[in-house]
Scaffold this motif. Structure first.
Motif, short mmCIF file in Angstrom:
data_model
loop_
_atom_site.label_atom_id
_atom_site.label_comp_id
_atom_site.label_asym_id
_atom_site.label_seq_id
_atom_site.Cartn_x
_atom_site.Cartn_y
_atom_site.Cartn_z
N ASP A 275 0.89 -1.30 0.09
CA ASP A 275 0.00 -0.04 0.31
C ASP A 275 1.10 1.19 -0.05
OD1 ASP A 275 -1.85 2.05 0.63
OD2 ASP A 275 -2.81 1.17 2.24
N PRO A 276 0.93 2.09 -1.05
CA PRO A 276 1.86 2.94 -1.23
C PRO A 276 1.72 4.05 0.10
CG PRO A 276 1.10 2.45 -3.44
CD PRO A 276 0.19 1.87 -2.42
N LEU A 277 0.61 4.48 0.48
CA LEU A 277 0.30 5.23 1.40
C LEU A 277 0.97 5.18 2.73
CD1 LEU A 277 -3.65 5.99 0.98
CD2 LEU A 277 -1.57 7.22 -0.01
N ARG A 278 1.27 3.65 2.91
CA ARG A 278 2.08 3.40 4.28
C ARG A 278 3.52 3.30 4.09
NH1 ARG A 278 -2.17 -0.98 6.72
NH2 ARG A 278 -4.09 -0.06 5.97
N ARG A 279 4.04 3.87 3.01
CA ARG A 279 5.44 4.08 2.75
C ARG A 279 6.07 5.45 3.42
NH1 ARG A 279 5.11 1.97 -3.39
NH2 ARG A 279 4.22 -0.16 -3.08
N HIS A 280 5.10 6.20 3.88
CA HIS A 280 5.58 7.59 4.20
C HIS A 280 5.48 7.80 5.78
CE1 HIS A 280 5.56 8.56 -0.09
NE2 HIS A 280 4.38 7.93 -0.04
N TYR A 281 6.29 8.63 6.29
CA TYR A 281 6.17 9.03 7.61
C TYR A 281 5.05 10.00 7.89
CZ TYR A 281 7.43 11.69 11.63
OH TYR A 281 7.48 12.68 12.89
N TYR A 282 4.30 9.50 9.36
CA TYR A 282 3.25 10.36 9.52
C TYR A 282 3.53 10.77 11.00
CZ TYR A 282 0.73 8.34 5.56
OH TYR A 282 0.43 8.04 4.27
N ASP A 283 4.06 9.97 11.90
CA ASP A 283 4.26 10.38 13.34
C ASP A 283 5.19 9.53 13.92
OD1 ASP A 283 3.75 12.41 15.70
OD2 ASP A 283 3.19 10.44 16.43
N SER A 284 6.18 10.21 14.83
CA SER A 284 7.18 9.22 15.48
C SER A 284 6.80 8.27 16.34
CB SER A 284 8.20 10.45 15.97
OG SER A 284 8.85 11.25 15.22
N SER A 285 5.33 8.41 16.78
CA SER A 285 5.03 7.58 17.79
C SER A 285 5.14 6.12 17.39
CB SER A 285 3.56 7.77 18.32
OG SER A 285 2.88 7.74 17.39
N ALA A 286 4.89 5.60 15.85
CA ALA A 286 4.76 4.42 15.18
C ALA A 286 6.25 3.92 15.28
CB ALA A 286 4.28 4.27 14.22
N ASN A 287 7.14 4.90 14.58
CA ASN A 287 8.56 4.43 14.26
C ASN A 287 9.36 4.33 15.73
OD1 ASN A 287 7.53 6.82 12.24
ND2 ASN A 287 8.56 5.13 11.02
N GLU A 288 9.53 5.28 16.43
CA GLU A 288 10.32 5.44 17.64
C GLU A 288 9.86 4.44 18.56
OE1 GLU A 288 12.98 6.58 17.67
OE2 GLU A 288 13.29 8.39 16.54
N GLY A 289 8.43 4.25 18.69
CA GLY A 289 7.74 3.12 19.50
C GLY A 289 8.26 1.84 19.21
N ILE A 290 8.40 1.51 17.62
CA ILE A 290 8.85 0.33 17.37
C ILE A 290 10.16 -0.13 17.85
CG2 ILE A 290 9.72 -0.99 15.49
CD1 ILE A 290 6.91 -0.15 14.01
N GLY A 291 10.98 1.08 17.70
CA GLY A 291 12.83 1.24 17.97
C GLY A 291 12.89 0.70 19.53
N PHE A 292 12.07 1.50 20.29
CA PHE A 292 12.24 1.40 21.90
C PHE A 292 11.42 0.13 22.32
CE2 PHE A 292 10.66 3.35 26.03
CZ PHE A 292 11.90 2.83 26.62
N TYR A 293 10.29 -0.26 21.66
CA TYR A 293 9.84 -1.51 22.07
C TYR A 293 10.69 -2.73 21.86
CZ TYR A 293 7.07 -5.85 21.20
OH TYR A 293 6.53 -7.20 20.99
N ALA A 294 11.54 -2.50 20.73
CA ALA A 294 12.32 -3.64 20.26
C ALA A 294 13.53 -3.85 21.21
CB ALA A 294 13.02 -3.28 18.76
N GLU A 295 14.07 -2.73 22.00
CA GLU A 295 14.71 -2.98 23.04
C GLU A 295 14.50 -3.78 24.16
OE1 GLU A 295 16.46 0.89 24.50
OE2 GLU A 295 16.08 1.89 22.42
N GLU A 296 13.73 -3.56 24.88
CA GLU A 296 13.06 -4.52 25.86
C GLU A 296 12.70 -5.61 25.39
OE1 GLU A 296 10.94 -4.51 30.18
OE2 GLU A 296 10.27 -2.90 28.77
N MET A 297 12.12 -5.91 24.43
CA MET A 297 11.45 -7.27 23.86
C MET A 297 12.74 -8.08 23.55
SD MET A 297 11.56 -9.01 20.70
CE MET A 297 11.31 -7.58 19.41
#
Length: 546
Positions: free
Chosen positions: A399-421
């Motif tokens: 889905d091309p619409l999901r290839r773009h940045y919208y808000d950091s809460s998803a991207n940074e949330g994934i990065g931070f979630y991955a740390e403890e996971m």
């Protein structure tokens, strides 16, 4: 809560090219919007929102330029509103994208009230172009030179456009521009061999840019005594951001409550680890850049094997590697103005991701010291499991619409979630002190939520906020003051790590309870990662139907 997502933008002066047609769709409107956004979006020093832009794109932040952007935005919003009921998740996703532009133009108004915005429109574009590895062909060389040559004009526009910026913003900009002329000289002295342009051209352009930025610093210094002290945006605007841009359903007070719980949890777990590990050998920093690069290479390979063997996440064979490289002199000179990494892009997925690094030093930044002790932490958050891997997967989203940045809460949330996971999955079982670092970093992310919210709502002064950070995190006075000013400039960004992580954990728990024995962690993570640009509330809506 999602049904209450609204956009508050006027509908006057709609451009003809933006008018809705009978055959319009969310996908078509989104394609047009993102082409427009590639030409008009402001540069930001953060690496996650970095986008590919057409060569020669000019940005006009004058009153007339902003009025034109508002008219074009109104046209997109008219199209968007006419499509209500289509493609529920993608429709809301485009609502978030439109709201972000409104947030930039009409709420934060950094173009009118923040001198640091113009540092990001001058030095950040230059640094961003130089994060793509050299050598540079004629086209790229000319684009880099064009960005350098455009600096004096942008600075002149800044002096005409800025209206009573808060004094803390001006002071930070003045600090950032200290010795800027000397920094640009380092750029233009070391860059020419990697380009097709003669050194003389670089020297002239660099000198003109350096003089313009020095004069901008002097202009700010002259204006400083009369500038207002207040920088808080207030509760209403902060809540508007949460609802419309980030699509976060919590009240600000609920975010603080959750962060305080996470703060206590991180302190307690770090204490347990320190007590448990009292006899364990300490971690040692890499002794050289070469050793750090090699440690990262081995760590990245071991992590890829780990996630596959433990059924954690699918890393496809086409995904390249997250690598470290010694930072070139021309990019090191711009390190204060841009994140010195290259996550590649949707058209460069055949390239390795790169973080440029200096020689390891005990006096380096908090995160650089941690990475020099165990680079796997960085590979998990920034690299193959975190940002680099997530962005590459999302750039392949069907889905091309999901290839773009919208808000950091998803991207940074994934990065931070991955740390403890990854910690809980056992990645650091043989390295007890690495676990301590992970919990210590959790503390900082929780503190950022508390401060970001309270500063935005005017419940904590900037001085109180900086003191709070210094008292509770490994942070010196200068870093604490900078953190607080950045929170005032871009409210809601620094909460994204903690808030996004908790949203993912809540979604995982709901999915596990709903699916029972059929739940598979890899399947869940694969969905979250490939949709990693989509706010978690919308991911939850699609994955769970609520």
């Amino acid at each position: 809560m999602l049904r209450h997502v609204v956009i508050l933008i006027g509908l006057v002066g709609i451009a003809p090219w933006a008018l809705v047609g009978a055959s319009d769709s969310v996908a078509r409107m989104g394609a047009d919007f993102w082409e427009w956004r590639g030409r008009t979006a402001p540069f930001v020093a953060d690496d996650i929102p970095r986008i590919e832009r057409p060569a020669g794109a000019a940005h006009d932040w004058s009153g007339a330029g902003v009025a034109k952007l508002r008219r074009e935005l109104a046209g997109f919003e008219a199209r968007w509103k006419s499509l209500e009921g289509h493609d529920a998740v993608d429709y809301r996703l485009m609502g978030s994208a439109l709201a972000r532009v409104h947030w930039e133009l009409d709420v934060l108004k950094r173009w009118q009230r923040d001198p640091n915005f113009y540092i990001e429109q001058t030095l950040t574009p230059l640094g961003e172009a130089l994060t793509v590895p050299a050598p540079y062909d004629e086209g790229r060389s000319r684009e880099i030179l064009r960005r350098l040559e455009s600096i004096p004009g942008t600075v002149r526009e800044a002096e005409r456009t800025l209206v009573s910026p808060p004094a803390p913003f001006a002071r930070l900009a003045m600090e950032e521009l200290t010795e800027v002329r000397a920094k640009l000289r380092k750029v233009v002295e070391s860059l020419p061999p990697d380009t097709t342009i003669p050194a003389a051209e670089w020297k002239v352009a660099g000198e003109r840019a350096g003089v313009a930025l020095e004069q901008f610093r002097q202009w700010l210094q002259g204006a400083l005594p009369k500038l207002p002290a207040q920088a808080a945006i207030g509760r209403d605007k902060y809540v508007w951001f949460l609802r419309n841009v980030a699509l976060i359903p919590d009240q600000p007070e609920e975010l603080v409550e959750k962060a305080e719980l996470e703060l206590r949890r991180s302190v307690v777990f770090e204490t347990y680890e320190a007590n448990r590990n009292v006899a364990a050998a300490p971690l040692t920093m890499a002794a050289s850049t070469g050793e750090l690069v090699e440690r990262n290479r081995k760590g990245e390979e071991s992590i890829r094997e780990f996630v596959e063997q433990h059924g954690i996440l699918t890393l496809p064979s086409w995904l390249r590697h997250y690598t470290l490289r010694p930072i070139p002199a021309y990019l090191a000179a711009l390190g204060d103005f841009v994140e010195t990494d290259d996550f590649t892009s949707g058209t460069r997925l055949d390239r390795d991701g790169i973080r440029y690094v200096a020689a390891p030093s005990a006096n380096a930044s908090y995160f650089a010291v941690s990475a020099a002790k165990d680079p796997r932490i960085q590979v998990v958050h920034e690299g193959t499991v975190g940002h680099y891997g997530q962005l590459c997967l999302s750039w392949k989203n069907p889905d091309p619409l999901r290839r773009h940045y919208y808000d950091s809460s998803a991207n940074e949330g994934i990065g931070f979630y991955a740390e403890e996971m990854m910690l809980q999955e056992g990645l650091y079982d043989e390295s007890p002190h690495t676990r301590e670092i992970v919990y210590n970093q959790m503390r900082l992310r929780a503190l950022r939520v508390i401060v970001d919210v309270k500063v935005a709502l005017g419940e904590m002064s900037q001085e109180e906020a900086a003191e709070f950070l210094m008292r509770n995190a490994p942070m010196n006075a200068a870093s604490a003051r900078t953190e607080v000013v950045e929170m005032n400039e871009a409210p809601g960004q620094k909460i994204s790590y903690q808030v996004g992580k908790l949203q993912i954990m809540e979604m995982l728990a709901a999915a596990r309870l709903k699916e029972g024995a059929e739940f598979r962690l890899r399947r869940f993570h694969d969905f979250v990662w490939i949709n990693g640009n989509v706010p978690i509330a919308l991911q939850r809506l699609e994955y769970l139907g609520k």
